[in-house]
Design an enzyme around this catalytic site. Structure first.
Site, PDB file in Angstrom:
ATOM      1  CB  CYS A 319      -0.872  -0.029   1.247  1.00 44.95           C
ATOM      2  SG  CYS A 319      -1.840   1.431   1.451  1.00 44.95           S
ATOM      3  N   GLY A 381      -2.875 -10.291   3.543  1.00 42.55           N
ATOM      4  CA  GLY A 381      -2.649 -10.377   2.115  1.00 42.55           C
ATOM      5  C   GLY A 381      -1.290 -10.982   1.815  1.00 42.55           C
ATOM      6  NE  ARG A 418      -9.245  -2.485  -1.435  1.00 39.08           N
ATOM      7  CZ  ARG A 418      -8.374  -1.885  -0.637  1.00 39.08           C
ATOM      8  NH1 ARG A 418      -7.646  -0.889  -1.089  1.00 39.08           N
ATOM      9  NH2 ARG A 418      -8.245  -2.288   0.609  1.00 39.08           N
TER      10      ARG A 418
END
Ligand code: IMP
Length: 505
Positions: A319, A381, A418
């Site tokens: 991220c 993840g 998203r």
């Protein structure tokens, strides 16, 4: 005047657990990791629970049907990624619900006109030595034969040799019909001394393979997560854009729980989506929402009807939201704040809404810390992307096996829904990267290894279940100097690779 949160925001690595008293019965085998998945009223049982507090991230590189089955076998749940058409996502959900224990859908399939070069490349990528040959090369195409390492000699055979020339053809294969039970399939495997048995429909199409080892493994899944019809539980991601099309097909496919997948959940779009689901399905469809990073965000989603709330912005390994937009909060601080609000909400309303800590788990001890800080369960993840069962290929990078792992906000995934705030459908910037993670082998042994550490730390804290852990945990912040003290220091390591398992698992 802006609101300033008191103090700094912190991450898991800045905390440690201080051991408490542990009695003689406090041993890992007595520890229960059962966790509520959806909200429930005081004194009642949640409609869905997990046997281990792990869920896999709603991501293309993580949660496909194969990983969903493997995780459900261990007691957790996957959320199939929503960045695909509703029909494709529903097909993946169906694949999990239709999964016949022990029957594996092959993801290494060949076409007859392929060559030995392709076989060797596929074997390298997947690590599988048995590859079905189907007419169209698909997992459920008409079965023509099978290639195993007994069918070719890499040192002698020409690389151009076609698969159809050296495969074991269907006429010479022992197969079983789709109606065969697992126990019948296993008998055939033993009677014929096979390593794998293709299961074939009446029309000659391939259902999957039963492996000798998988049948044995199936008997070793005491925590597997099953519905009332003994099918594996599976979740699915949705978004706040196309829920009117997506939710009905996922519900029809048998998804047990949904989750709104968004980088930022404190938004009217989530409330609208939740309201639409409640109007149409009442409480029969379970749906989580998120992500939020403070008590206000939690309360908003709780009031809007979420069945669980996911916490975390900017802490995921792939991220770059914090760099790109400057929003987010240290995962530990966010989690502690949200869990305090959850407990307050419970005291006020008698409704317990589970909290999921999403992203940023690097070391196994981060899992224990997150659970001790109040998370009911975790979403991971990077952790799952490393395993055989994740949907990506295994690749050799400079002599090391790696798996690919990319963010849903990366240019590769293009999951703009998203991040969509209802305006321009195509954001002009990315919030995630495309990367490699070290390949780590099968899910089962990794998950069991990680949870062994969690169980054993819980025992150090005197806790036999997750509620006790939350009550009894003594958590301390660590200084930067103590962090150095925590790793191997002031010694010369004989084997520099010996820390790799510490770093990645
Ligand atoms: P990890 O376990 O640290 O790898 O974090 C996984 C989490 O990161 C997911 O569950 C998402 O909440 C989040 N995530 C997934 N893709 C992206 C992205 O592209 N940008 C930001 N966050 C992402």
């Amino acid at each position: 005047m802006a609101t300033f949160f008191p103090g700094e925001s912190h991450t898991f690595s800045e905390y440690l657990l201080v051991p408490g008293y542990s009695s003689c019965e406090c041993v890992p085998k007595n520890v229960s990791l059962r966790a509520p998945l959806v909200k429930y009223r005081k004194g009642e049982q949640p409609a869905l629970s997990l046997n281990i507090p792990m869920t896999s991230a709603i991501m293309q590189a993580v949660s496909g049907p194969r990983l969903a089955v493997a995780l459900a076998q261990e007691g957790g749940i996957s959320f199939i990624y929503g960045s695909q058409t509703p029909e494709d996502e529903a097909a993946m959900v169906r694949e999990v619900k239709d999964y016949k224990a022990g029957v594996v859908t092959s993801d290494s399939n060949l076409r007859p006109e392929m060559t030995l070069v392709d076989v060797l490349a596929l074997k390298e990528r997947s690590g599988h030595s048995a590859m079905p040959v189907t007419e169209d090369g698909s997992a459920h195409g008409r079965l023509l034969g099978i290639v195993t390492s007994r069918d070719y000699r890499p040192s002698r055979d020409s690389r151009d040799k076609r698969v159809e020339e050296f495969m074991t053809p269907i006429e010479s294969l022992v197969t079983a019909p789709a109606t065969a039970t697992l126990s019948e399939a296993n008998d055939i495997i033993w009677e014929n001394k096979l390593n794998q048995l293709p299961i074939v429909n009446d029309d000659g199409t391939l259902v999957g393979l039963v492996f000798r080892k998988d049948y044995d493994a199936h008997k070793e899944n005491p925590l597997e997560l099953l519905d009332a019809d003994k099918r594996y539980l599976v979740g699915a991601g949705i978004n706040t854009r196309d829920y009117e099309q997506r939710v009905p097909v996922l519900v029809d496919a048998g998804a047990d729980v949904l989750c709104i997948d968004s980088s930022e959940g404190y938004s009217e779009w989530q409330a609208i989506t939740l309201r639409w689901i409640r109007d149409r399905y009442g409480d029969s469809v379970k749906v989580g929402a998120g992500n939020v990073v403070d008590g206000d965000g939690f309360r908003f989603l709780a009031d809007a009807g979420a069945d669980f709330v996911k916490v975390g912005i900017g802490g995921g390994s792939i991220c770059i939201t914090r760099e790109q937009k400057g929003i987010g909060r240290g995962q530990a601080s966010a989690l502690i704040d949200v869990c305090q609000e959850r407990d307050k909400y419970f005291r006020e309303t008698g409704v317990y809404i589970p909290v999921c800590s999403d992203g940023g788990i690097v070391y196994d001890y981060h899992m224990t810390l997150a659970l001790a800080m109040g998370a009911d369960f975790l979403m991971l993840g990077r952790y799952f992307a490393r395993f055989d069962e994740s949907p990506t290929a295994r690749v050799n990078v400079n002599g090391n096996y790696m798996k690919e792992y990319w963010g849903e906000g990366s240019a590769r995934a293009r999951n703009w829904a998203r991040y969509d705030l209802g305006g321009d459908k195509k954001l002009s910037f990315v919030e995630g990267v495309d990367s490699y993670v070290p390949y780590a082998g099968p899910l089962k042994e990794n998950v069991q290894g990680s949870l062994m550490k969690v169980r054993s730390t819980m025992c150090n804290c005197g806790a036999l279940d997750l509620a006790q852990l939350r009550d009894k945990a003594k958590i301390t912040r660590v200084s930067a100097t103590s962090l150095v003290e925590g790793g191997a220091h002031d010694v010369l390591l004989k084997d520099s690779t010996s820390t790799s398992s510490v770093n990645f698992g």
